[in-house]
Design a protein around this motif. Structure first.
Motif, mmCIF file in Angstrom:
data_model
loop_
_atom_site.group_PDB
_atom_site.id
_atom_site.type_symbol
_atom_site.label_atom_id
_atom_site.label_comp_id
_atom_site.label_asym_id
_atom_site.label_seq_id
_atom_site.Cartn_x
_atom_site.Cartn_y
_atom_site.Cartn_z
ATOM 1 N N ASP A 9 -10.289 -2.706 2.092
ATOM 2 C CA ASP A 9 -9.975 -3.481 3.370
ATOM 3 C C ASP A 9 -8.189 -3.829 3.243
ATOM 4 O O ASP A 9 -7.924 -4.211 2.210
ATOM 5 N N ARG A 10 -7.368 -3.289 4.297
ATOM 6 C CA ARG A 10 -6.199 -3.414 3.973
ATOM 7 C C ARG A 10 -5.760 -4.754 4.141
ATOM 8 O O ARG A 10 -4.595 -5.170 3.661
ATOM 9 N N SER A 11 -6.460 -5.904 4.734
ATOM 10 C CA SER A 11 -6.221 -7.230 4.777
ATOM 11 C C SER A 11 -6.494 -7.829 3.582
ATOM 12 O O SER A 11 -6.027 -9.109 3.432
ATOM 13 N N ARG A 12 -6.833 -7.182 2.529
ATOM 14 C CA ARG A 12 -6.914 -7.691 1.030
ATOM 15 C C ARG A 12 -5.602 -7.182 0.346
ATOM 16 O O ARG A 12 -5.568 -5.987 -0.058
ATOM 17 N N PRO A 13 -4.441 -7.865 0.021
ATOM 18 C CA PRO A 13 -3.528 -7.338 -0.601
ATOM 19 C C PRO A 13 -3.834 -6.657 -2.089
ATOM 20 O O PRO A 13 -3.153 -5.911 -2.244
ATOM 21 N N GLY A 14 -4.851 -7.174 -2.694
ATOM 22 C CA GLY A 14 -5.313 -6.503 -4.103
ATOM 23 C C GLY A 14 -6.033 -5.187 -3.911
ATOM 24 O O GLY A 14 -5.983 -4.360 -4.848
ATOM 25 N N ASP A 15 -6.390 -4.782 -2.691
ATOM 26 C CA ASP A 15 -6.960 -3.610 -2.230
ATOM 27 C C ASP A 15 -5.871 -2.413 -2.179
ATOM 28 O O ASP A 15 -5.863 -1.234 -2.097
ATOM 29 N N ASP A 16 -4.501 -2.686 -1.853
ATOM 30 C CA ASP A 16 -3.611 -1.769 -1.503
ATOM 31 C C ASP A 16 -3.108 -1.337 -2.894
ATOM 32 O O ASP A 16 -2.768 -1.926 -3.764
ATOM 33 N N ALA A 17 -3.199 0.057 -2.992
ATOM 34 C CA ALA A 17 -2.818 0.802 -4.237
ATOM 35 C C ALA A 17 -1.970 2.032 -3.722
ATOM 36 O O ALA A 17 -1.912 3.055 -4.446
ATOM 37 N N THR A 18 -0.991 1.743 -2.594
ATOM 38 C CA THR A 18 -0.229 2.692 -2.387
ATOM 39 C C THR A 18 0.757 2.923 -3.515
ATOM 40 O O THR A 18 1.320 2.127 -4.079
ATOM 41 N N LEU A 19 0.962 4.230 -3.983
ATOM 42 C CA LEU A 19 1.843 4.505 -5.016
ATOM 43 C C LEU A 19 3.405 4.525 -4.698
ATOM 44 O O LEU A 19 3.848 5.385 -3.887
ATOM 45 N N PRO A 20 4.053 3.821 -5.591
ATOM 46 C CA PRO A 20 5.672 3.734 -4.990
ATOM 47 C C PRO A 20 6.210 5.043 -5.425
ATOM 48 O O PRO A 20 5.900 5.622 -6.556
ATOM 49 N N GLU A 21 7.125 5.550 -4.824
ATOM 50 C CA GLU A 21 7.791 6.577 -5.071
ATOM 51 C C GLU A 21 9.362 6.397 -5.329
ATOM 52 O O GLU A 21 10.072 5.979 -4.486
ATOM 53 N N GLY A 22 9.545 6.468 -6.769
ATOM 54 C CA GLY A 22 11.039 6.292 -7.087
ATOM 55 C C GLY A 22 11.222 4.837 -7.325
ATOM 56 O O GLY A 22 12.504 4.562 -7.370
ATOM 57 N N ASP A 23 10.359 3.866 -7.244
ATOM 58 C CA ASP A 23 10.572 2.426 -6.999
ATOM 59 C C ASP A 23 10.083 1.908 -8.373
ATOM 60 O O ASP A 23 8.785 1.685 -8.495
ATOM 61 N N ALA A 24 10.697 1.855 -9.523
ATOM 62 C CA ALA A 24 10.171 1.541 -10.912
ATOM 63 C C ALA A 24 9.626 0.329 -10.829
ATOM 64 O O ALA A 24 8.617 -0.138 -11.517
ATOM 65 N N ALA A 25 10.201 -0.907 -10.097
ATOM 66 C CA ALA A 25 9.939 -2.100 -9.884
ATOM 67 C C ALA A 25 8.524 -2.265 -9.396
ATOM 68 O O ALA A 25 7.521 -3.095 -9.754
ATOM 69 N N ALA A 26 8.396 -1.650 -8.406
ATOM 70 C CA ALA A 26 6.929 -1.583 -7.468
ATOM 71 C C ALA A 26 5.844 -1.004 -8.628
ATOM 72 O O ALA A 26 4.702 -1.436 -8.534
ATOM 73 N N GLY A 27 6.329 -0.055 -9.114
ATOM 74 C CA GLY A 27 5.454 0.589 -10.145
ATOM 75 C C GLY A 27 4.956 -0.363 -11.170
ATOM 76 O O GLY A 27 3.750 -0.511 -11.562
ATOM 77 N N GLN A 28 5.852 -1.102 -11.719
ATOM 78 C CA GLN A 28 5.294 -1.989 -12.857
ATOM 79 C C GLN A 28 4.514 -3.427 -12.029
ATOM 80 O O GLN A 28 3.825 -3.748 -12.797
ATOM 81 N N ALA A 29 4.794 -3.569 -10.806
ATOM 82 C CA ALA A 29 4.231 -4.591 -10.430
ATOM 83 C C ALA A 29 2.821 -4.247 -10.032
ATOM 84 O O ALA A 29 1.956 -4.879 -10.128
ATOM 85 N N LEU A 30 2.494 -2.884 -9.529
ATOM 86 C CA LEU A 30 1.232 -2.352 -9.219
ATOM 87 C C LEU A 30 0.389 -2.432 -10.638
ATOM 88 O O LEU A 30 -0.752 -2.800 -10.897
ATOM 89 N N ALA A 31 0.900 -1.836 -11.666
ATOM 90 C CA ALA A 31 0.379 -1.765 -12.913
ATOM 91 C C ALA A 31 0.250 -3.244 -13.833
ATOM 92 O O ALA A 31 -1.001 -3.377 -14.117
ATOM 93 N N ALA A 32 0.919 -4.333 -13.401
ATOM 94 C CA ALA A 32 0.591 -5.455 -13.870
ATOM 95 C C ALA A 32 -0.832 -6.069 -12.915
ATOM 96 O O ALA A 32 -1.537 -6.893 -13.479
ATOM 97 N N ARG A 33 -0.583 -5.862 -11.636
ATOM 98 C CA ARG A 33 -1.656 -6.347 -10.764
ATOM 99 C C ARG A 33 -2.830 -5.561 -10.890
ATOM 100 O O ARG A 33 -4.161 -6.435 -10.784
ATOM 101 N N GLY A 34 -2.944 -4.379 -10.974
ATOM 102 C CA GLY A 34 -4.160 -3.368 -11.036
ATOM 103 C C GLY A 34 -4.743 -3.139 -9.633
ATOM 104 O O GLY A 34 -3.751 -3.509 -8.474
ATOM 105 N N VAL A 35 -5.734 -2.361 -9.558
ATOM 106 C CA VAL A 35 -6.114 -1.621 -8.397
ATOM 107 C C VAL A 35 -7.451 -2.074 -8.146
ATOM 108 O O VAL A 35 -8.272 -2.045 -9.124
ATOM 109 N N ASN A 36 -7.998 -2.018 -6.876
ATOM 110 C CA ASN A 36 -9.222 -1.877 -6.607
ATOM 111 C C ASN A 36 -9.923 -0.633 -6.141
ATOM 112 O O ASN A 36 -9.028 -0.081 -5.328
ATOM 113 N N LEU A 37 -10.744 -0.231 -6.626
ATOM 114 C CA LEU A 37 -11.170 1.283 -6.253
ATOM 115 C C LEU A 37 -12.884 1.396 -5.688
ATOM 116 O O LEU A 37 -13.568 0.412 -6.194
ATOM 117 N N LEU A 38 -12.916 2.261 -4.768
ATOM 118 C CA LEU A 38 -14.315 2.802 -4.457
ATOM 119 C C LEU A 38 -14.779 3.842 -5.209
ATOM 120 O O LEU A 38 -13.587 4.876 -5.412
#
Length: 832
Positions: free
Chosen positions: A561-590
């Motif tokens: 659900d896009r209304s849940r911030p933890g579900d967003d697993a959009t891959l950052p392109e060329g943004d190292a900081a966003a990549g590190q934030a995603l790696a720290a937060r983790g992703v939810n998967l189906l």
């Protein structure tokens, strides 16, 4: 002398018109069918063998082996970095090129023309794959970035009758218009090639992938094909043996923190000769759908079975007719004929009949070849061997069949003593051994026919099953729009999807990175708690409208659900900081059911809540904490031959290449309205959309055509068997005329006579079933094992084939049996 033999042979054929017609037509059909099938087999083995230096050209392929089940998944694509590493480490590789398949738009006269089969190459393509050029120099055609080579058809479409060399073609690449200089025109690729390319453009990879530099070094990114040309005399087996050590040198296992950082480490590689790609084990990610060696072997066997049955008919009828010639042979010997002359006469007659059948068979072959080629969508004439080879083969066939058919009457009848034959008035001499021999041949024919009927029924049932098996989503009422990765529309795909959702008749829309029939693969590693070896799964992006649009079932847990911030697993392109934030937060998967089972859960629903590390990002930060929040049903988006992939779906706004549209109402009207919306958003990009049923039909089109061809040739085999049985029944009824007359005088009814003759021909059918059933079961079991979605091998096809064989046998002899049973016994007993 030879002229006399020919006249005698032709007169014999004229006296026995039924015998002549059955023998000539049956053998002609067998020869034509066998030639067509063997030409098709030769064609299937001719793929890419026409390329110069094809023996030294290899495709780099990937394969994955499940550590738990041992199942192997082969694919033709490989990473860009794999080709670079191979060329660096193996001096046996003389040249290398990477080909990335794309769909491009070309602009001509203000009109956007789609080029669906384009290829981007990183080097001199024709140095590795020497496709024939009709214009231009292959050594320099793709020597520089910005150059382009068109096929003849595309050159005609863009430039008409003008010479395209040196002219400029405008292509839309990554959303921007780019001019390319045409440096060559290649001949349209023949159908017997695994390559499907109408345009080649040269790129400079570091420049082209400047916005995604990880593509050049990331293992597991499968979006193209690597081809290598080995130096003449190189030992490819030595290269294959060295590949495990090559993997250890080039693919890192862990970073300094002990984390697995590269999904490629669970992958293995192989070099496959270009001539073996079409019939190879790897069919995933193929440019053109391939075939399998088992199917081709089956067609080869059927060809020889049909030809063998036709030859058996010929021999069988020859031995049956031989019994009618005993008195003729005796009279000839009384008049001075030697045994050698009789042998030459009989074999000469058989060769004459075979020659006539060959001429008719060649005519049938020539008439059928264009139709079969069109039916199979193949250019079978390209596989025609040299005329001298064909002539030698056919001459040998004529001699072999003629001698086999004439040998028994020639050597058996020529040894008769004329006094004994004429004294006993033997006009129909027949040895018991001859009758047993014919019975064995009839049983063999029906065993082959029954086996082919069983195989045809199973092939048909499997073909229908492959098209109709529950795919895990609703194929009806589904429109797939491709090309969302195009730069013209990629920035506004969300707005485009919203507008399409407002179209009259549209029920739901969803975006995905994995469409029906897609050749795109993205493999990532999952490191599970308590396990050292990673598990390879496919990873694809979706939005939260994907499941409703596809009609897929949620087995357990919840949807993304896009209304849940933890579900967003959009891959950052060329943004190292966003990549590190995603790696720290983790992703939810189906995950789908296959992935849940591969993770070790017998009940897929139990996988909800599983936490593991997932290779989602490139580089050292690639392993991201992941949590399974839901399990969806398996969806079969590729061919029924390919196993269902273990898939992890992530919610993302990037990597969405397809729009799935669920609709009600008139399909054509909905497609037109969606196309109008597309033009508002991307006027200079062609609209690509197909209905789900159409895509699935195309996926199985070649398989269906081969199945129908197999059924047609199996039917021919049954017809040939019926012709032989018809001829034998006619001879049997004629030979037993006096016996039947005596039986009727002694009180036998017509029903008794019909039953007597029917039982005589039923016994070989019973024994034929006993022979055919186990052989057909063994062959079909192996064939069905090539499908992931397959039918159960039950008793139905075997019982059906047995019933059909009995019906054919009884129907074939019924006319003769009824005719002789109704004959006046006085006519049967009056002779001399």
């Amino acid at each position: 002398m030879w002229g006399n033999y020919a006249r005698v042979g032709l007169r014999a054929l004229a006296r026995n018109k039924t015998y002549a017609a059955i023998n000539i037509f049956g053998l002609a059909v067998g020869i034509a069918a066998a030639l067509l099938l063997l030409l098709y087999v030769r064609y299937e083995h001719s793929y890419d063998a026409w390329l110069p230096n094809s023996e030294n050209i290899y495709q780099v392929q990937n394969y994955w082996t499940d550590p738990d089940s041992g199942e192997r998944d082969d694919g033709q694509m490989s990473e860009y970095v794999a080709g670079q590493a191979l060329r660096k480490d193996f001096p046996q590789i003389e040249r290398h090129v990477y080909v990335r398949s794309v769909s491009l738009t070309g602009l001509a006269g203000g009109e956007a023309l789609l080029i669906p089969r384009a290829g981007m190459v990183d080097g001199p393509f024709f140095d590795v794959l020497p496709l024939p050029l009709v214009r231009g120099d292959p050594a320099s055609a793709l020597a520089r970035p910005g150059s382009a080579v068109l096929s003849e058809s595309e050159a005609q479409r863009f430039f008409g009758a003008q010479d395209p060399i040196g002219r400029t073609i405008t292509l839309v690449v990554k959303g921007a218009r780019a001019d390319h200089r045409v440096t060559g025109v290649m001949a349209d690729l023949p159908r017997n090639s695994h390559l499907r390319l109408d345009l080649l453009i040269r790129i400079d990879p570091p420049t082209f992938f400047a916005d995604d530099p990880a593509f050049l070094s990331r293992w597991g990114m499968l979006q193209g094909w690597n081809y290598v040309a080995l130096r003449p005399g190189s030992d490819v087996a030595a290269i294959r043996a060295a590949l495990p050590q090559w993997e250890l040198r080039n693919i890192p296992d862990e970073d300094a923190g002990g984390r697995t950082v590269n999904p490629g480490r669970s992958t293995d590689w192989d070099l496959v000769n270009i001539r073996d790609v079409h019939l190879g084990a790897a069919q995933s990610g193929a440019m053109r759908p391939g075939n399998d060696r088992g199917t081709i072997l089956t067609f080869t066997i059927v060809a020889f079975l049909i030809l063998g049955m036709a030859c058996v008919n010929f021999t069988n009828l020859a031995t049956a007719r031989a019994g009618q010639q005993a008195r003729e042979v005796a009279l000839r010997k009384v008049l001075g004929a030697t045994r050698r002359q009789l042998v030459v006469q009989f074999i000469g007659e058989a060769v004459l009949v075979t020659s006539l059948a060959l001429l008719v068979g060649i005519a049938l072959f020539e008439l059928s070849l264009p139709r079969l080629s069109a039916f199979l969508d193949a250019d079978l004439a390209r596989a025609m061997p040299p005329w001298w080879a064909v002539a030698g083969l056919l001459a040998g066939l004529v001699l072999a069949v003629g001698v086999a058919g004439g040998a028994y009457p020639a050597f058996h009848l020529s040894r008769f003593q004329p006094a004994e034959v004429l004294k006993a008035n033997k006009s129909a001499s027949d040895a018991p051994a001859s009758a047993r021999f014919r019975g064995a041949l009839v049983m063999l024919q029906f065993a082959i026919s029954i086996g082919l009927i069983i195989c045809t029924a199973i092939v048909y049932a499997q073909t229908v099953h492959a098209r109709t098996v529950d795919p895990g989503y609703r194929r009806d009422g589904l429109l797939q729009v491709d090309g969302l990765e195009r730069r013209q529309i990629a920035p506004v795909t969300e707005a485009f999807a919203r507008e399409v959702a407002r179209v009259d008749g549209v029920v739901a829309v969803g975006r995905t990175g994995l469409g029906i029939g897609s050749g795109y693969f993205r493999v990532s590693d999952a490191v599970l708690p308590g396990r050292t070896e990673p598990v390879s799964v496919h990873s694809y992006a979706i939005d939260d409208g994907f499941l409703p649009a596809m009609g897929m079932d949620l087995i357990a847990g919840r949807a993304l659900d896009r209304s849940r911030p933890g579900d967003d697993a959009t891959l950052p392109e060329g943004d190292a900081a966003a990549g590190q934030a995603l790696a720290a937060r983790g992703v939810n998967l189906l995950v789908n059911e296959t992935a849940a089972r591969r993770f070790g859960f017998a009940d897929p629903a139990a996988a909800v809540g599983l936490q593991f590390r997932f290779a989602l990002l490139p580089g050292e930060a690639g392993m991201v904490p992941a949590t399974v929040v839901g399990v969806v049903g398996d969806a079969r988006l590729r061919s029924a031959r390919q196993p269902i992939d273990p898939i992890a779906y992530r919610l993302s706004e990037t990597g969405l290449n397809h729009l799935m549209v669920r609709y009600r109402g008139d399909p054509a009207a909905v497609r037109e309205r969606v196309g109008e919306v597309w033009k508002r958003f991307a006027a200079d990009a062609p609209f690509e959309a197909a209905f789900g049923e159409e895509i699935v039909a195309e996926l199985h089109g070649a398989e269906d055509a081969r199945a129908r061809a197999f059924a047609a040739f199996a039917g021919l085999a049954v017809v040939i068997a019926c012709l032989g049985l018809f001829g034998l029944a006619a001879f049997t009824a004629e030979r037993r005329t006096k016996e039947i007359g005596i039986r009727k005088v002694l009180g036998a009814s017509s029903f008794d006579i019909v039953r007597l003759l029917a039982w005589q021909f039923s016994k070989p059918v019973i024994f034929a079933n006993i022979v055919a059933w186990p052989v057909a079961w063994w062959v079909m079991r192996d064939w069905l094992n090539g499908f992931d979605a397959r039918i159960a091998l039950g008793p139905g096809p075997f019982l059906l084939a047995g019933f059909i064989a009995f019906a054919i046998a009884l129907g074939t002899i019924a006319g003769h049996a009824i005719r002789v049973s109704r004959a006046n016994p006085i006519e049967a007993l009056r002779y001399e």
